[in-house]
Design an enzyme around this catalytic site. Structure first.
Site, PDB file in Angstrom:
ATOM      1  N   ASN A   1      -3.812   5.281  -0.812  1.00 49.13           N
ATOM      2  CA  ASN A   1      -4.367   4.029  -1.202  1.00 49.13           C
ATOM      3  C   ASN A   1      -5.575   4.108  -1.989  1.00 49.13           C
ATOM      4  O   ASN A   1      -6.957   3.942  -1.357  1.00 49.13           O
ATOM      5  CB  ASN A   1      -4.645   3.510   0.235  1.00 49.13           C
ATOM      6  CG  ASN A   1      -3.422   2.979   0.972  1.00 49.13           C
ATOM      7  OD1 ASN A   1      -2.317   2.471   0.695  1.00 49.13           O
ATOM      8  ND2 ASN A   1      -3.127   3.619   2.237  1.00 49.13           N
TER       9      ASN A   1
ATOM     10  N   ARG B   1      -4.615   2.338   8.027  1.00 49.64           N
ATOM     11  CA  ARG B   1      -4.523   3.041   6.847  1.00 49.64           C
ATOM     12  C   ARG B   1      -5.902   3.710   6.424  1.00 49.64           C
ATOM     13  O   ARG B   1      -7.178   3.257   7.034  1.00 49.64           O
ATOM     14  CB  ARG B   1      -4.114   2.240   5.407  1.00 49.64           C
ATOM     15  CG  ARG B   1      -2.633   1.734   5.593  1.00 49.64           C
ATOM     16  CD  ARG B   1      -1.543   2.744   5.456  1.00 49.64           C
ATOM     17  NE  ARG B   1      -0.383   2.187   5.132  1.00 49.64           N
ATOM     18  CZ  ARG B   1       0.565   1.822   6.456  1.00 49.64           C
ATOM     19  NH1 ARG B   1      -0.157   2.223   7.560  1.00 49.64           N
ATOM     20  NH2 ARG B   1       1.630   1.644   6.128  1.00 49.64           N
TER      21      ARG B   1
ATOM     22  N   CYS C   1       2.859   8.799   0.582  1.00 49.92           N
ATOM     23  CA  CYS C   1       4.369   8.175   0.990  1.00 49.92           C
ATOM     24  C   CYS C   1       5.454   9.247   1.323  1.00 49.92           C
ATOM     25  O   CYS C   1       6.622   9.028   1.662  1.00 49.92           O
ATOM     26  CB  CYS C   1       4.808   7.256   0.034  1.00 49.92           C
ATOM     27  SG  CYS C   1       3.967   5.611   0.280  1.00 49.92           S
TER      28      CYS C   1
ATOM     29  N   ASP D   1       1.894   4.136 -22.296  1.00 49.38           N
ATOM     30  CA  ASP D   1       2.411   3.063 -21.021  1.00 49.38           C
ATOM     31  C   ASP D   1       3.109   2.128 -21.761  1.00 49.38           C
ATOM     32  O   ASP D   1       3.205   1.885 -23.155  1.00 49.38           O
ATOM     33  CB  ASP D   1       1.186   2.520 -20.475  1.00 49.38           C
ATOM     34  CG  ASP D   1       1.378   2.073 -19.338  1.00 49.38           C
ATOM     35  OD1 ASP D   1       2.364   1.021 -18.892  1.00 49.38           O
ATOM     36  OD2 ASP D   1       0.664   2.427 -18.363  1.00 49.38           O
TER      37      ASP D   1
ATOM     38  N   LYS E   1      -6.925 -13.004  -1.181  1.00 50.15           N
ATOM     39  CA  LYS E   1      -6.678 -14.049  -0.216  1.00 50.15           C
ATOM     40  C   LYS E   1      -8.190 -14.610   0.110  1.00 50.15           C
ATOM     41  O   LYS E   1      -8.162 -15.773   0.404  1.00 50.15           O
ATOM     42  CB  LYS E   1      -5.954 -13.701   1.005  1.00 50.15           C
ATOM     43  CG  LYS E   1      -4.427 -13.530   0.514  1.00 50.15           C
ATOM     44  CD  LYS E   1      -3.600 -12.776   1.690  1.00 50.15           C
ATOM     45  CE  LYS E   1      -2.256 -12.377   1.198  1.00 50.15           C
ATOM     46  NZ  LYS E   1      -1.570 -11.594   2.325  1.00 50.15           N
TER      47      LYS E   1
ATOM     48  N   SER F   1       2.031  11.108  -3.838  1.00 46.42           N
ATOM     49  CA  SER F   1       1.735  10.123  -2.891  1.00 46.42           C
ATOM     50  C   SER F   1       1.734  10.371  -1.281  1.00 46.42           C
ATOM     51  O   SER F   1       2.628  11.307  -1.012  1.00 46.42           O
ATOM     52  CB  SER F   1       2.646   8.833  -2.777  1.00 46.42           C
ATOM     53  OG  SER F   1       2.398   7.815  -2.072  1.00 46.42           O
TER      54      SER F   1
ATOM     55  N   GLN G   1      -1.562  -2.108  12.087  1.00 48.30           N
ATOM     56  CA  GLN G   1      -1.090  -0.784  11.397  1.00 48.30           C
ATOM     57  C   GLN G   1      -2.439  -0.481  10.783  1.00 48.30           C
ATOM     58  O   GLN G   1      -3.262  -1.223  10.404  1.00 48.30           O
ATOM     59  CB  GLN G   1      -0.011  -1.306  10.318  1.00 48.30           C
ATOM     60  CG  GLN G   1      -0.378  -2.071   9.381  1.00 48.30           C
ATOM     61  CD  GLN G   1       0.081  -3.569   9.573  1.00 48.30           C
ATOM     62  OE1 GLN G   1      -0.038  -3.913  10.783  1.00 48.30           O
ATOM     63  NE2 GLN G   1       0.323  -4.408   8.784  1.00 48.30           N
TER      64      GLN G   1
ATOM     65  N   TYR H   1      10.558   5.356  -2.482  1.00 44.19           N
ATOM     66  CA  TYR H   1       9.758   5.782  -3.153  1.00 44.19           C
ATOM     67  C   TYR H   1       8.951   7.119  -2.732  1.00 44.19           C
ATOM     68  O   TYR H   1       8.613   8.209  -3.654  1.00 44.19           O
ATOM     69  CB  TYR H   1       8.196   4.881  -3.027  1.00 44.19           C
ATOM     70  CG  TYR H   1       7.208   5.039  -3.655  1.00 44.19           C
ATOM     71  CD1 TYR H   1       7.056   4.900  -5.193  1.00 44.19           C
ATOM     72  CD2 TYR H   1       5.971   5.346  -2.863  1.00 44.19           C
ATOM     73  CE1 TYR H   1       5.632   5.238  -5.678  1.00 44.19           C
ATOM     74  CE2 TYR H   1       4.744   5.496  -3.443  1.00 44.19           C
ATOM     75  CZ  TYR H   1       4.602   5.317  -4.751  1.00 44.19           C
ATOM     76  OH  TYR H   1       3.362   5.815  -5.198  1.00 44.19           O
TER      77      TYR H   1
HETATM   78  P1  NAD Z   1       0.053   1.512 -11.589  1.00 40.60           P
HETATM   79  O1  NAD Z   1       1.239   0.660 -11.698  1.00 40.60           O
HETATM   80  O2  NAD Z   1      -1.109   0.406 -12.092  1.00 40.60           O
HETATM   81  O3  NAD Z   1       0.272   2.287 -13.015  1.00 40.60           O
HETATM   82  C1  NAD Z   1       1.380   3.016 -13.416  1.00 40.60           C
HETATM   83  C2  NAD Z   1       1.643   2.653 -14.881  1.00 40.60           C
HETATM   84  O4  NAD Z   1       3.010   3.323 -15.016  1.00 40.60           O
HETATM   85  C3  NAD Z   1       1.893   1.294 -15.180  1.00 40.60           C
HETATM   86  O5  NAD Z   1       0.893   0.846 -16.279  1.00 40.60           O
HETATM   87  C4  NAD Z   1       3.188   0.987 -15.844  1.00 40.60           C
HETATM   88  O6  NAD Z   1       3.485   0.248 -16.728  1.00 40.60           O
HETATM   89  C5  NAD Z   1       3.518   2.638 -16.232  1.00 40.60           C
HETATM   90  N1  NAD Z   1       4.958   2.978 -16.396  1.00 40.60           N
HETATM   91  C6  NAD Z   1       5.950   2.630 -15.380  1.00 40.60           C
HETATM   92  N2  NAD Z   1       7.175   2.856 -16.040  1.00 40.60           N
HETATM   93  C7  NAD Z   1       6.781   3.478 -17.147  1.00 40.60           C
HETATM   94  C8  NAD Z   1       7.569   3.901 -18.191  1.00 40.60           C
HETATM   95  N3  NAD Z   1       8.861   4.100 -18.264  1.00 40.60           N
HETATM   96  N4  NAD Z   1       7.212   4.499 -19.620  1.00 40.60           N
HETATM   97  C9  NAD Z   1       5.624   3.893 -19.580  1.00 40.60           C
HETATM   98  N5  NAD Z   1       4.720   3.831 -18.625  1.00 40.60           N
HETATM   99  C10 NAD Z   1       5.333   3.279 -17.412  1.00 40.60           C
HETATM  100  O7  NAD Z   1      -0.435   2.385 -10.442  1.00 40.60           O
HETATM  101  P2  NAD Z   1      -1.487   3.165 -10.106  1.00 40.60           P
HETATM  102  O8  NAD Z   1      -2.213   2.559  -8.865  1.00 40.60           O
HETATM  103  O9  NAD Z   1      -2.542   3.261 -11.316  1.00 40.60           O
HETATM  104  O10 NAD Z   1      -0.666   4.642  -9.580  1.00 40.60           O
HETATM  105  C11 NAD Z   1      -0.699   5.625 -10.645  1.00 40.60           C
HETATM  106  C12 NAD Z   1       0.056   6.812 -10.107  1.00 40.60           C
HETATM  107  O11 NAD Z   1      -0.494   7.246  -8.856  1.00 40.60           O
HETATM  108  C13 NAD Z   1       1.440   6.383  -9.583  1.00 40.60           C
HETATM  109  O12 NAD Z   1       2.421   7.647 -10.037  1.00 40.60           O
HETATM  110  C14 NAD Z   1       1.691   5.984  -8.379  1.00 40.60           C
HETATM  111  O13 NAD Z   1       2.736   6.395  -7.795  1.00 40.60           O
HETATM  112  C15 NAD Z   1       0.517   6.993  -7.773  1.00 40.60           C
HETATM  113  N6  NAD Z   1      -0.109   6.614  -6.504  1.00 40.60           N
HETATM  114  C16 NAD Z   1      -0.976   5.630  -6.568  1.00 40.60           C
HETATM  115  C17 NAD Z   1      -1.516   5.262  -5.238  1.00 40.60           C
HETATM  116  C18 NAD Z   1      -2.505   4.132  -5.172  1.00 40.60           C
HETATM  117  O14 NAD Z   1      -3.063   3.846  -4.007  1.00 40.60           O
HETATM  118  N7  NAD Z   1      -2.846   3.600  -6.211  1.00 40.60           N
HETATM  119  C19 NAD Z   1      -1.037   5.727  -4.077  1.00 40.60           C
HETATM  120  C20 NAD Z   1      -0.259   7.051  -4.086  1.00 40.60           C
HETATM  121  C21 NAD Z   1       0.403   7.422  -5.213  1.00 40.60           C
END
Ligand code: NAD
Length: 329
Positions: free
Chosen positions: A178, A220, A120, A32, A200, A118, A218, A149
Site C-alpha cells: 500500500n 492495513r 497480495c 507506458d 471522499k 506485491s 479490516q 492479481y
Molecule cells: P499504476 O497503475 O499507477 O502504474 C502502473 C502503470 O503501468 C500504469 O501507468 C499503466 O498504464 C502501465 N501499464 C499497464 N499495462 C501496460 C502495458 N501493457 N504497457 C505499458 N504500460 C502499461 O500503479 P502503481 O501504484 O504505480 O504500481 C506500480 C507497480 O507496483 C505495479 O506493478 C503494482 O502492481 C505494484 N504495486 C503497487 C502497490 C501500491 O500500493 N501502489 C502495491 C503493491 C504492488
C-alpha cells in the site's frame, strides 16, 4: 552516465521514480501506455507503447540499457482487483509484460532488473486476524493469495528468480505494501483506499457521511511514496536480491484511517459502512528482513504522509471544480 529504462513510467510509483533517478544523474527512458496524469514526465525520453508487444520491448533495449525498473502492471485498488471482473486481463496483461521484459533484457545484456511484486502474494490464511497478520517474506508458501492479481505476482516472482538462476541476470524483487501519496489515481475506479478516502473527505460538506466498504475494521499499513522510492533504490544498489517487503509496520483499521483524514480536514463527518470488496482481513509489512539487509525503515509518519496527500487532493478537486464551473458558465 548509466542508462535506465522505467516501465510503467506514466503510473504513480513509476513517475516518482523517474524524477528520483533523473535527480541522481541517470539517463532515463520511460515507457507506458500513457503519460503521467498529473504532471509532466522528467524522463529524457518517454515512449508511449504497449509492453505486451515483444517487438516494442526489444526495441526499448536495443541501444544499451544498464538497468530496468519494471513497475508496469494492469492494476488498481480493491474495486478493480477484488471483484473478479478483471481477472483475465490482470493475469494475462501483467504476465505478458514480465515474460517479454525478461526475455528481451537477457538478450540485450541488461545487468540488473528490478521487479515490483506485491503484499497480495501472501497467503490468505495468515491474514484472517486483523490485529495479528503474518507477512514475513518466508511465509509466502504454501501459497494461497486471495486474488488472481496476487497469483500473477507470485508467478512472476518465480519467473524473475528462474531467469537469474539460468541466465545470470541480476534480479531485485520487492513486495510493496500500500504505497500512497500525491499524484496517485484518486478517482475513476482504479484508486486505492488512501486516495479514495481522502477524496471522499475532501468532497464532503460539514456534517456529511462518508462511505467505507465493509465494517471498516479490516487493517492495513501504508507507506509514503518518498520512502518507497528510497527503498527501491537501496535494494537495486545492494547485493541483496530479495524478495523483500517494502512497506510500513504501522497497522491501522480503515475506520481509523478515515478518522485521521477527518481530523486533518477539520470537518465533522460520520462514517457509513456499505457493502464493497475488502480483500484480506488484516495485512501489514514485516520489516525485519529489509532492516537487516538494507538498514531501511520508513522516515515519514502516517499522519505526515496523509496530510501531504490530503492537501494535494484538495488542490486537484479545486482545479476540477473550477474547470467544470468554467465549462458550465
Ligand atoms: P499504476 O497503475 O499507477 O502504474 C502502473 C502503470 O503501468 C500504469 O501507468 C499503466 O498504464 C502501465 N501499464 C499497464 N499495462 C501496460 C502495458 N501493457 N504497457 C505499458 N504500460 C502499461 O500503479 P502503481 O501504484 O504505480 O504500481 C506500480 C507497480 O507496483 C505495479 O506493478 C503494482 O502492481 C505494484 N504495486 C503497487 C502497490 C501500491 O500500493 N501502489 C502495491 C503493491 C504492488
Amino acid at each position: 552516465m548509466n542508462r535506465v529504462l522505467v516501465c510503467g513510467a506514466g503510473g504513480f510509483i513509476g513517475s516518482h521514480l523517474v524524477t528520483f533517478l533523473k535527480n541522481e544523474g541517470y539517463y532515463v527512458r520511460g515507457v507506458d501506455l500513457k503519460y503521467p496524469e498529473f504532471s509532466e514526465s522528467t524522463a529524457d525520453e518517454f515512449i508511449i507503447g504497449d509492453l505486451r508487444d515483444p517487438v516494442l520491448v526489444a526495441s526499448l533495449l536495443e541501444d544499451h540499457i544498464d538497468e530496468v525498473y519494471q513497475l508496469a502492471a494492469d492494476m488498481g485498488g480493491a474495486g478493480y482487483l477484488f471483484t473478479g471482473d478483471n481477472d483475465a486481463d490482470v493475469m494475462h496483461n501483467s504476465a505478458m509484460i514480465n515474460l517479454n521484459l525478461l526475455h528481451a533484457s537477457v538478450k540485450a545484456g541488461v545487468k540488473t532488473i528490478f521487479y515490483s511484486s506485491s503484499a497480495c502474494i501472501y497467503p490468505e490464511y495468515n491474514q484472517l486476524d486483523p490485529n495479528n497478520p503474518n507477512c514475513a517474506e518466508d511465509s509466502a508458501y504454501p501459497a494461497e493469495p486471495d486474488s488472481e492479481y496476487g497469483w500473477e505476482k507470485l508467478f512472476s516472482e518465480r519467473l524473475y528468480a528462474s531467469f537469474m538462476r539460468n541466465h545470470g541476470i541480476d534480479v531485485k524483487v520487492a513486495r510493496f505494501h500500500n504505497v500512497f501519496g500525491p499524484e496517485g489515481t484518486y478517482d475513476g475506479g482504479k484508486e486505492k483506499v488512501p486516495a479514495a478516502l481522502a477524496r471522499k473527505v475532501v468532497q464532503a460538506k460539514n456534517l456529511d457521511e462518508i462511505e467505507v466498504w465493509g465494517d471498516g475494521e479490516q487493517t492495513r499499513s501504508f507507506l509514503y511514496i518518498d520512502d518507497c522510492i528510497d527503498a527501491i533504490y537501496k535494494l537495486v544498489k545492494s547485493d541483496f536480491n530479495g524478495p523483500v517487503n517494502i512497506g510500513s509496520e504501522f497497522l491501522i483499521s480503515i475506520n481509523d484511517l478515515a478518522k485521521l483524514y477527518i481530523n486533518i480536514s477539520g470537518k465533522s463527518l460520520k462514517i457509513k459502512h456499505i457493502e464493497g470488496p475488502q480483500g484480506v482481513r488484516g495485512r501489514t509489512s514485516d520489516n525485519k528482513l529489509i532492516f537487516e539487509k538494507l538498514s531501511w525503515e520508513p522516515q515519514l509518519t502516517l499522519e505526515e504522509g496523509l496530510t501531504k496527500t490530503y492537501n494535494w487532493i484538495v488542490e486537484q478537486v479545486n482545479v476540477n471544480q473550477n474547470e467544470s464551473l468554467l465549462v458550465s458558465s
